[in-house]
Design a protein around this motif. Sequence first.
Motif: not given
Length: 303
Positions: A204-214, A255-265, A293-300
Amino acid sequence: MQRYNSYSKYLFDTFGCKVNKISLDLGFTCPNRDGSKAIGGCIYCNNDTFVPPYARSRYTLEEQMTNGMKYLRARFKAKKFIAYFQAYTNTYSSVNELEKLYRQALGFEDVIGLAIGTRSDCIDEEKLDMIQRLAEEVYVLLEYGIESIYDKTLDYMNRGHDYESVLKAIEISKGRGLHLGAHIIVGFPTETEEQMLAMADEVSGLGIDVLKVHNLHIVRNTPLARMYAENPFYLFSYEDYLAFITKFIERVSPDLILERLFTDTPHQLLIAPVWPKNHLEVLRGIDAELVGQDTYQGKFYKS
Ligand code: SF4
């Protein structure tokens, strides 16, 4: 309401229509395979897992673009396209050769930009200057494989570079009008869950715009498949991953845009973990967990 910033929505809002990426395999290799850094590649790597059938290096760029657009129009009702230089390391060639390929892809009707996947040790100021010139004309996303912020894990996966290399590459890529993307992998046995979650704070502190998490997959025909057969280790179950990715989303910058949240194989290549869900069901499961959980991106998120 979507409880995180999805890349597909971002593209729709930015370009006013459905935009999809066309995966391309232009026959690059990477320094982790050709012996410059290592032979054999990252232990988890099998490019067949994410490249669709139309994107094969035996086809020309023109064939891949044409067939890719046809497929994406029919399957996803895509209207515009981003040419995605995806397979292997797509800045691993001369500046002239790269510019020629990028411009060739941009020459197709309805292509509004480029996405370029690469490694942090395969970029330099000269290549960035050329990519910057393209970014003055079209949308350009430069995607770095971070994979992990921990050198211990990068060593384990035979990545061939350390985290410092990633930090340097991102630093010299900033301020050039490029959109910066990154992907990470969670689930290596070298990290605790808290260390994986701490990657949300760090990226989150790197100054990137888009993140993929696998989440880590054990894929056939990889060194990791052999290692896993000899010494199996814990991989996220579906339920545990929903709990994990919810916490990750809560910690990541709003502020980050999340392009992927898991892996597809593709199932024929996947050894483990096998979840009893398809792509859409996992996406819906993540949404339901966030709502439940009534939660959202960036809550913490802690800036
Ligand atoms: S993951 Fe990327 S850098 Fe690693 S071996 Fe595969 S193509 Fe090369």
